[in-house]
Design an enzyme around this catalytic site. Structure first.
Site, PDB file in Angstrom:
ATOM      1  N   LYS A 246       0.662  -1.438   0.331  1.00 41.65           N
ATOM      2  CA  LYS A 246       0.340  -0.352   0.173  1.00 41.65           C
ATOM      3  C   LYS A 246       0.634   1.338  -0.289  1.00 41.65           C
ATOM      4  O   LYS A 246       1.626   1.398   0.649  1.00 41.65           O
ATOM      5  CB  LYS A 246      -0.698  -0.182   0.808  1.00 41.65           C
ATOM      6  CG  LYS A 246      -1.653   1.165   0.996  1.00 41.65           C
ATOM      7  CD  LYS A 246      -2.835   0.719   2.431  1.00 41.65           C
ATOM      8  CE  LYS A 246      -3.727   1.965   2.198  1.00 41.65           C
ATOM      9  NZ  LYS A 246      -3.513   3.215   1.942  1.00 41.65           N
ATOM     10  N   GLU A 294      -1.333   3.652  -8.373  1.00 45.64           N
ATOM     11  CA  GLU A 294      -1.177   4.735  -6.982  1.00 45.64           C
ATOM     12  C   GLU A 294       0.265   5.222  -7.926  1.00 45.64           C
ATOM     13  O   GLU A 294       0.741   4.977  -8.562  1.00 45.64           O
ATOM     14  CB  GLU A 294      -1.084   3.235  -5.865  1.00 45.64           C
ATOM     15  CG  GLU A 294      -1.030   4.830  -4.484  1.00 45.64           C
ATOM     16  CD  GLU A 294      -2.417   5.123  -3.618  1.00 45.64           C
ATOM     17  OE1 GLU A 294      -3.433   4.586  -4.082  1.00 45.64           O
ATOM     18  OE2 GLU A 294      -2.681   6.219  -3.508  1.00 45.64           O
ATOM     19  N   ARG A 403     -16.880  -0.944  -0.987  1.00 45.80           N
ATOM     20  CA  ARG A 403     -15.876  -0.664  -0.283  1.00 45.80           C
ATOM     21  C   ARG A 403     -16.901  -2.242   0.474  1.00 45.80           C
ATOM     22  O   ARG A 403     -16.409  -1.896   2.123  1.00 45.80           O
ATOM     23  CB  ARG A 403     -16.280  -0.100   1.285  1.00 45.80           C
ATOM     24  CG  ARG A 403     -15.005   0.512   1.851  1.00 45.80           C
ATOM     25  CD  ARG A 403     -15.569   1.564   2.350  1.00 45.80           C
ATOM     26  NE  ARG A 403     -15.887   3.157   1.938  1.00 45.80           N
ATOM     27  CZ  ARG A 403     -14.101   3.682   1.855  1.00 45.80           C
ATOM     28  NH1 ARG A 403     -13.270   3.033   2.447  1.00 45.80           N
ATOM     29  NH2 ARG A 403     -14.283   4.658   1.570  1.00 45.80           N
TER      30      ARG A 403
END
Length: 544
Positions: A246, A294, A403
């Site tokens: 992440k 990302e 989610r």
DNA sequence: GTTCCCCGATATC
DNA sequence: ATCTGACACATTCGG
DNA sequence: CCGAATGTGTCAGATGATATCGGGGAAC
């Protein structure tokens, strides 16, 4: 439909508490309105669809000015009343009508209001702010008091009807007798409940089924839930997991077609600000794909703070200079489209597909079958200066905008500090009668220096008791801002310490949340700026 | 008349 | 981002 | 076996730090 009628219906929706009742009421509204798409958006507090880059550029301050202008008071008076009532809408309703009478009688329609707002959004250049104010004030003057209330809320994007995309989705299905699943898919693909409502109304299920994912038209990114090491595999509901690093950056959806386009999490087009990303992508990928990624800022010694990412995205000027100053890295971790939508494939297949499509810019991920494997990856990610790991169900489809438990984020346990409360701010909406946020300070040699505010993590009950306790400690008030005598110490959780250009200590907490009151501590025992400095330096040393 | 700074709005997390 | 709270719905508990 | 209690998923709303852009107005 007249805007006044819409406002009355909105009031009715607001007054209902059950989801089903609300859905039914909204369905009725959609069915009766001729301007179905407009109403479908307005009801959620949207004037323009999510993919539309048009911005109203109207915030609280401008609304106060406009309301004041319409009602013949001044902006300070409006602001004072908003602080008291906790809702701009109610103040607009009162002020515009002098408390009694309807001001104008123009029959403003819902569509008329949308047109007027589009006009306001399009204004720019010298004198445009003044013009916006005047045009907005005119709208208020033409409005009944009920209309003024919802007009004010609409321009601020906060209808407070308890209606979001889910309610509108169900309402569309109910109103036009179409399949909810098709409505959901339609919304996913178009990002415009207005358009979907219209399609459902005019073409039914068949027309809805024709809506498809296309290159160049962004889709909402899939989101993750937080989890803990203890609950991880139970939350995931699988015995294997795809673990990916992440990164502390910004989400990017990359569409590679005749031209490459980059979209942010909220579907903003970021292409022009990130030419270096476009180049990297085009070197590494084939055409006709949509990727999920990302972007992070990197320096010579690894990842840079998130603040540096913010200096790059959405930049309009000096783009080329900045590209040298703050380097960017892209980490691609999923594929949504490969000559056609592939979001229904299980993650494990998409992952294989991804490894065929990209190479150099692929984010790191591994398949593991127990918590030790996860922790090992997390250790590696943290050591490399990244934020933690994402843990995903290998059998799951890519579900845009949702989610669910298929993607979990695993962040380190939050750190905690004990800080003196030296100020606060009166809240809005349901926090109108409470102190809605508290200003925190750390000890210095000769007093206190601010390090940020907390507002979240406090239960309603606690909010109330804190408010009465702090009322005794008020030293000064200025608008909604309050100054307190430093007597109470809060324990505050946070994710990270960052440099602050705003707070007097020079540091601020990222993602602060209230943990508890340290009644055992006096403010003199609170943590010091020196300690914060030390923690900051330590984080920096820990490989970042 | 220009330049510079402040602050509101909007976006990221 | 974070968190709480409201509600719908499914599952488990207790008599 | 049924109704109450409990857990889970989804949504809405209220709030955090920070960076850039743009308009307005003060300073030069």
């Amino acid at each position: 439909m007249r805007f006044d009628e819409f406002a009355k219906r909105a009031a009715r929706v607001e007054s209902l508490s059950g989801d089903h009742e609300k859905t039914e009421e909204v369905a009725g509204l959609l069915r009766e309105a001729d301007a179905t798409p407009v109403v479908a958006r307005f009801v959620q507090g949207r004037v323009f669809p999510a993919w539309d880059d048009t911005k109203l550029d109207v915030g609280p301050s401008l609304v106060y000015d406009a309301v004041a202008l319409a009602g013949g008071t001044d902006a300070d008076e409006v602001e004072r009343r908003v602080a008291e009532r906790g809702d701009v809408g109610e103040v607009a309703a009162e002020v515009g009508t002098g408390g009694q009478q309807t001001f104008g009688s123009t029959e403003q329609t819902v569509e008329g209001v949308q047109e007027a707002l589009r006009g306001i959004a399009e204004g720019s250049g010298e004198g445009s702010e003044e013009k916006k104010k005047r045009e907005l004030a005119n709208l208020f003057m033409d409005a009944s008091s009920a209309s003024a209330k919802y007009l004010a809320r609409l321009v601020l994007g906060e209808m407070r009807l308890g209606v979001g995309e889910g309610t509108v989705r169900d309402a569309v299905a109910e109103a036009f007798g179409v399949d909810v699943t098709l409505v959901e898919r339609g919304i996913m693909v178009t990002n415009d409940t207005g358009e979907v409502a219209e399609v459902a109304r005019d073409g039914g299920d068949e027309a809805l089924a024709d809506l498809e994912m296309r290159l160049g038209r962004p889709v909402k990114p899939m989101l993750a839930q937080s989890s803990t090491t203890e609950n991880l595999f139970a939350d995931l509901g699988a015995d294997e997991a795809v673990v990916g690093w992440k990164y502390d950056g910004a989400r990017l959806q990359i569409h590679v077609g005749d031209e490459t386009r980059l979209f942010s999490r909220s579907l903003e087009d970021l292409t022009d600000s990130l030419p270096d990303v476009v180049e990297k992508v085009e070197e590494d990928t084939e055409e006709d794909v949509i990727l999920d990624a990302e972007v992070v800022a990197v320096g010579d010694d690894g990842p840079l703070p998130f603040q540096d990412v913010l200096r790059r995205i959405r930049r309009k000027y000096r783009v080329e200079e900045m590209r040298d100053e703050v380097g960017l890295e892209v980490h691609v971790f999923d594929v949504l489209y490969d000559d056609g939508a592939v979001i229904d494939e299980p993650l494990s297949e998409r992952r294989d597909r991804l490894s065929r499509l990209v190479d150099g810019i692929r984010g790191r991920s591994a398949v593991v079958s127990d918590i030790d494997g996860v922790l090992e990856e997390r250790r590696a990610a943290l050591d490399a200066g990244h934020e933690g790991v994402m843990v995903k169900n290998p059998g799951s489809a890519y579900t845009p905008g949702s989610r669910g438990g298929d993607w979990l984020k695993l962040k380190p346990e939050p750190e905690t500090l004990d800080l003196a409360v030296t100020g606060g701010e009166w809240g809005e909406g349901r926090r109108a009668s409470f102190v809605g946020s508290y200003l925190l300070s750390a000890r210095t040699d000769d007093g206190y220096a601010t390090v940020g505010k907390v507002a979240t993590g406090i239960t309603d009950e606690r909010l109330e008791s804190l408010t009465s306790r702090f009322k005794e400690l008020i030293i000064a008030e200025d608008g909604k801002e309050i100054e307190f005598a430093p007597e109470v110490v809060f324990e505050v959780g946070y994710e990270e310490i960052q440099r602050s250009p705003v707070y007097s200590s020079g540091y601020a907490l990222r993602f602060p949340r209230f943990v508890g009151v340290r009644d055992d501590k006096a403010p003199e025992d609170s943590d010091s700026v020196e300690k914060i400095e030390r923690l900051y330096a330590q984080d920096e040393g820990d490989g970042r």
